[in-house]
Write a protein that holds these residues in place. Sequence first.
Motif: not given
Length: 339
Positions: A90, A311, A313, A315, A322-324
């Motif tokens: 991630t 979660i 993230t 941000s 952007y990924s999570k």
Amino acid sequence: MKFIYLENLPINSKILHSLKNANYETCTDLLLDSENKIKTKTKLKTEEIRSLLTLISNIIYPTKPKSAIELFQEKYVEKLALGDKILNKTLQGGLPTKSGIIEIVGESAVGKSQLALQLCLMVQLPKQLGGLKGDALYLTTESFYSNRLETLKYFFMLKYGQYFDYDPCQHIYVETLIDLEMQQHYLYYYLPNILEKLPNIRLIIIDSIAFNFRGENNTLSFQERAKTLIEIASRLKEISDKKNLIVICINQVSDNINDNLLKLSNEKVPSLGLTWSNCINLRIELSRNTVNYIDNNIYEVHKTQPEIERILTVSQSSYIPYSKCKFIIRDDGIKGLKY
């Protein structure tokens, strides 16, 4: 740009007095004003002002510009793995050194300090295993979770004990910053000395950056707080770049309110406002999901309480899209989950 107080420079006392009367405190304050504006405010002679600006410029920019090949060689950065393949993916391989300020933000008990403690152990691993073969400095403004660290260390040593002939906790240095004044003094003056005495530090964690700004004894105005945050960020970025290390600031969240002090929504926003958000280079948000995680694998599972999905993230970042991913917290650390 370096953050330096004028009183620390070899300036004539009469000139320094004139500068302070005109509300000039730092080199940055002077360099952001024109020569004519400084002259109007201080009533100093043109020759004195030019001499002063030359002195400051030579201190802030003491070396010649770097060549293209030097910049190319400096482009390479090392990365610190998070201790889990999904989390690493991630974050595109881990957290990079020389990356300015990395913020980990979220509500209470969502896993911020848990991740920070996990990184304090991971940073000590050899580089081929995702570590930086370095030490960690943990600056706490609240309390240090020593019992949680001991639990993490137990499982960490079961997996990586062959690479250590010492207790990893001996290489996690902890300092408590009890108020904003101490926090500023430590970051401005004492931290550089610590890094000289302990040159193997590759990870600095501040947990949390917002706590002392939210205390009852904090009397800073909005403008003063903004200026202080910018100064702190400038110092931390300079240290991250020059010392080739990672700086992580853990942040809290607060209600999203408008100018009339009315709550806009149930959504929480990072503390310290837009000023601080513009200072950071990478924001990692941790949040809770509403789902309990059920693991069908009964083997090698270290858990002592119901597992709630959370979660992670990415941000805000200048170098990661952007990924999570989902994750859970177990006794042996944070574990990523596939969506």
